[in-house]
Design an enzyme around this catalytic site. Sequence first.
Site, PDB file in Angstrom:
ATOM      1  N   ARG A  13      24.733   6.014   7.943  1.00  0.00           N
ATOM      2  CA  ARG A  13      25.635   6.026   9.217  1.00  0.00           C
ATOM      3  C   ARG A  13      26.286   7.462   9.302  1.00  0.00           C
ATOM      4  NH1 ARG A  13      31.717   4.448   8.565  1.00  0.00           N
ATOM      5  NH2 ARG A  13      32.047   6.559   7.975  1.00  0.00           N
ATOM      6  N   ASP A  69      32.537  -3.936   1.057  1.00  0.00           N
ATOM      7  CA  ASP A  69      31.592  -3.125   0.907  1.00  0.00           C
ATOM      8  C   ASP A  69      30.090  -3.643   0.442  1.00  0.00           C
ATOM      9  OD1 ASP A  69      31.176  -0.464   1.553  1.00  0.00           O
ATOM     10  OD2 ASP A  69      31.471   0.158  -0.566  1.00  0.00           O
ATOM     11  N   PHE A 116      35.530  17.921  -3.985  1.00  0.00           N
ATOM     12  CA  PHE A 116      34.616  17.261  -2.865  1.00  0.00           C
ATOM     13  C   PHE A 116      34.886  15.811  -3.287  1.00  0.00           C
ATOM     14  CE2 PHE A 116      30.417  15.323  -2.049  1.00  0.00           C
ATOM     15  CZ  PHE A 116      30.410  15.758  -0.717  1.00  0.00           C
ATOM     16  N   ARG A 173      24.121  -6.618   4.143  1.00  0.00           N
ATOM     17  CA  ARG A 173      23.527  -6.365   5.497  1.00  0.00           C
ATOM     18  C   ARG A 173      22.227  -5.356   5.623  1.00  0.00           C
ATOM     19  NH1 ARG A 173      28.998  -7.255   7.255  1.00  0.00           N
ATOM     20  NH2 ARG A 173      29.744  -5.255   7.098  1.00  0.00           N
ATOM     21  N   THR A 226      18.700  16.187   2.739  1.00  0.00           N
ATOM     22  CA  THR A 226      20.096  15.466   3.476  1.00  0.00           C
ATOM     23  C   THR A 226      19.829  15.993   5.010  1.00  0.00           C
ATOM     24  OG1 THR A 226      21.170  17.333   2.948  1.00  0.00           O
ATOM     25  CG2 THR A 226      21.356  15.576   1.419  1.00  0.00           C
ATOM     26  N   SER A 269      14.054  10.697  -8.587  1.00  0.00           N
ATOM     27  CA  SER A 269      13.810  11.233  -7.237  1.00  0.00           C
ATOM     28  C   SER A 269      14.814  12.351  -7.386  1.00  0.00           C
ATOM     29  CB  SER A 269      14.095  10.419  -6.112  1.00  0.00           C
ATOM     30  OG  SER A 269      15.214   9.672  -6.461  1.00  0.00           O
ATOM     31  N   ASN A 276      28.546  -5.230   3.173  1.00  0.00           N
ATOM     32  CA  ASN A 276      27.950  -4.307   4.234  1.00  0.00           C
ATOM     33  C   ASN A 276      26.700  -3.929   3.336  1.00  0.00           C
ATOM     34  OD1 ASN A 276      27.834  -2.348   6.443  1.00  0.00           O
ATOM     35  ND2 ASN A 276      27.773  -0.748   4.599  1.00  0.00           N
ATOM     36  N   HIS A 334      18.392   8.757  -9.659  1.00  0.00           N
ATOM     37  CA  HIS A 334      18.436   9.803  -8.133  1.00  0.00           C
ATOM     38  C   HIS A 334      19.377  10.993  -8.565  1.00  0.00           C
ATOM     39  CE1 HIS A 334      17.841  10.994  -4.049  1.00  0.00           C
ATOM     40  NE2 HIS A 334      18.868  10.980  -3.959  1.00  0.00           N
ATOM     41  N   HIS A 392      16.309  12.182   5.198  1.00  0.00           N
ATOM     42  CA  HIS A 392      17.693  11.281   5.548  1.00  0.00           C
ATOM     43  C   HIS A 392      17.913  11.416   7.228  1.00  0.00           C
ATOM     44  CE1 HIS A 392      19.811  11.950   1.197  1.00  0.00           C
ATOM     45  NE2 HIS A 392      18.506  12.147   1.211  1.00  0.00           N
TER      46      HIS A 392
HETATM   47  P1  FAD Z   1      27.461   2.102   6.363  1.00  0.00           P
HETATM   48  O1  FAD Z   1      26.487   1.511   5.258  1.00  0.00           O
HETATM   49  O2  FAD Z   1      27.157   1.993   7.506  1.00  0.00           O
HETATM   50  O3  FAD Z   1      28.798   1.929   6.012  1.00  0.00           O
HETATM   51  C1  FAD Z   1      30.233   2.710   5.954  1.00  0.00           C
HETATM   52  C2  FAD Z   1      31.397   1.931   5.721  1.00  0.00           C
HETATM   53  O4  FAD Z   1      31.632   1.358   6.885  1.00  0.00           O
HETATM   54  C3  FAD Z   1      31.368   1.007   4.754  1.00  0.00           C
HETATM   55  O5  FAD Z   1      32.310   1.071   4.023  1.00  0.00           O
HETATM   56  C4  FAD Z   1      31.055  -0.295   5.346  1.00  0.00           C
HETATM   57  O6  FAD Z   1      31.745  -1.341   4.410  1.00  0.00           O
HETATM   58  C5  FAD Z   1      31.924  -0.008   6.801  1.00  0.00           C
HETATM   59  N1  FAD Z   1      30.948  -0.699   7.513  1.00  0.00           N
HETATM   60  C6  FAD Z   1      29.786  -0.428   8.379  1.00  0.00           C
HETATM   61  N2  FAD Z   1      29.433  -1.744   9.067  1.00  0.00           N
HETATM   62  C7  FAD Z   1      30.474  -2.337   9.147  1.00  0.00           C
HETATM   63  C8  FAD Z   1      30.850  -3.649   9.887  1.00  0.00           C
HETATM   64  N3  FAD Z   1      29.568  -4.012  10.824  1.00  0.00           N
HETATM   65  N4  FAD Z   1      31.801  -4.079   9.820  1.00  0.00           N
HETATM   66  C9  FAD Z   1      32.805  -3.886   8.828  1.00  0.00           C
HETATM   67  N5  FAD Z   1      32.598  -2.585   8.097  1.00  0.00           N
HETATM   68  C10 FAD Z   1      31.354  -2.047   8.033  1.00  0.00           C
HETATM   69  N6  FAD Z   1      25.707  12.125   4.908  1.00  0.00           N
HETATM   70  C11 FAD Z   1      25.193  12.827   5.858  1.00  0.00           C
HETATM   71  O7  FAD Z   1      25.599  13.112   6.632  1.00  0.00           O
HETATM   72  N7  FAD Z   1      23.930  13.199   5.620  1.00  0.00           N
HETATM   73  C12 FAD Z   1      23.094  12.779   4.582  1.00  0.00           C
HETATM   74  O8  FAD Z   1      21.899  13.169   4.245  1.00  0.00           O
HETATM   75  C13 FAD Z   1      23.721  12.052   3.531  1.00  0.00           C
HETATM   76  N8  FAD Z   1      23.011  11.550   2.402  1.00  0.00           N
HETATM   77  C14 FAD Z   1      23.692  10.669   1.595  1.00  0.00           C
HETATM   78  C15 FAD Z   1      22.995  10.092   0.636  1.00  0.00           C
HETATM   79  C16 FAD Z   1      23.492   9.173  -0.328  1.00  0.00           C
HETATM   80  C17 FAD Z   1      22.639   8.806  -1.482  1.00  0.00           C
HETATM   81  C18 FAD Z   1      24.827   8.780  -0.350  1.00  0.00           C
HETATM   82  C19 FAD Z   1      25.550   7.888  -1.084  1.00  0.00           C
HETATM   83  C20 FAD Z   1      25.539   9.203   0.956  1.00  0.00           C
HETATM   84  C21 FAD Z   1      24.898  10.143   1.923  1.00  0.00           C
HETATM   85  N9  FAD Z   1      25.919  10.665   2.971  1.00  0.00           N
HETATM   86  C22 FAD Z   1      25.117  11.485   3.739  1.00  0.00           C
HETATM   87  C23 FAD Z   1      27.076  10.134   3.052  1.00  0.00           C
HETATM   88  C24 FAD Z   1      27.293   9.102   3.907  1.00  0.00           C
HETATM   89  O9  FAD Z   1      26.807   9.397   5.337  1.00  0.00           O
HETATM   90  C25 FAD Z   1      28.736   8.634   4.102  1.00  0.00           C
HETATM   91  O10 FAD Z   1      29.072   8.240   2.903  1.00  0.00           O
HETATM   92  C26 FAD Z   1      29.163   7.653   5.413  1.00  0.00           C
HETATM   93  O11 FAD Z   1      30.447   7.789   5.348  1.00  0.00           O
HETATM   94  C27 FAD Z   1      28.625   6.334   5.367  1.00  0.00           C
HETATM   95  O12 FAD Z   1      27.361   6.118   5.435  1.00  0.00           O
HETATM   96  P2  FAD Z   1      26.754   4.713   5.007  1.00  0.00           P
HETATM   97  O13 FAD Z   1      25.301   4.967   5.393  1.00  0.00           O
HETATM   98  O14 FAD Z   1      27.007   4.123   3.492  1.00  0.00           O
HETATM   99  O15 FAD Z   1      27.379   3.809   6.143  1.00  0.00           O
END
Ligand code: FAD
Length: 288
Positions: free
Chosen positions: A100, A153, A211, A159, A41, A8, A156, A261, A70
Amino acid sequence: MNPRLDISFEFFPPAAGPAEVGFWAALDRLAPLEPAFISLTYGAGGTTRERSDRTLRALLARGGVAPAGHLTCVGTPRNETDALARDWARAGLTRVVALRGDMPGLKAPYAPHPQGYRNAAELVAGLRRIAPFDISVAAYPECHPDSADLASDLDNLKRKFDAGADRALTQYFFDAETFLRFRDRAASAGIAAPLVPGILPIANFARISAFSARCGASIPAWLAARFEGLDADPETRALVAATTASELCQRLIAEGVTGFHFYTLNQAPLSLAVCRMLGLRPTLQEAA
Ligand code: FAD
């Protein structure tokens, strides 16, 4: 010859003008490699979000390779996030990358919107109630910077799968061992879903170094040494970048990895070169 790989390509939504022309040109060069999807994104707010939405709808209208939109939780009440996802589903979107997100400009620690999804796992659960999307989530071989340790991590990540995610796309990394150790730890934690390595062919080493410090991806000394002194030499840098990324992929394939990816940064040549080194060729029909 490598077995058929699932690939992808990730793009960001371009601004109007030359960047937009470049975006479609890059897409047209990569699409004949038949990726499972190309992902787009989603920005932290305002005009970037409008651009994501507009570009995603243009991709859907155009047909061909399946787009994955995304979607982030940051700064948005649930009803707005849900309405957008419903709208995208109605427009024909079948794939989402559920995230997130971060605070705009990474200027403050993450704080959920009071009426919003608090994290990606909650967003996945919400999306599952809206449409039968294919859902990817993010994973972090070197641990997310907000996480206390890799074990929490991985909890998470679990989950997110328990909430209904289909696969995880990883943050980029440069040492194969980093991913392989992560894959082992995920398996020990009971995660059986696909973990797809995120591959970033490095077009601009200086920019990627800066970055990477912010997103928790480390730069190995051997990698810095490869690019040392090449800041003003983009042609040699590109050759080093393609070689480095294809070496990484080959090492992972030897360890049983069957998909990648690619973070394209909206540029086709490096991803094309790496795919070619992995034995991928454009389909005859589209290449003709
Ligand atoms: P989550 O999985 O929700 O978690 C983030 C952190 O919080 C983790 O450390 C987790 O352990 C902790 N956490 C979450 N829930 C809990 C809980 N209930 N209790 C305790 N700890 C918890 N960002 C953008 O803005 N736009 C994009 O399009 C984008 N695309 C991405 C694509 C990829 C493939 C990747 C790897 C990242 C991308 N990001 C993007 C970045 C991403 O949004 C950030 O890294 C963000 O900080 C975390 O998002 P996440 O979905 O991993 O969060």
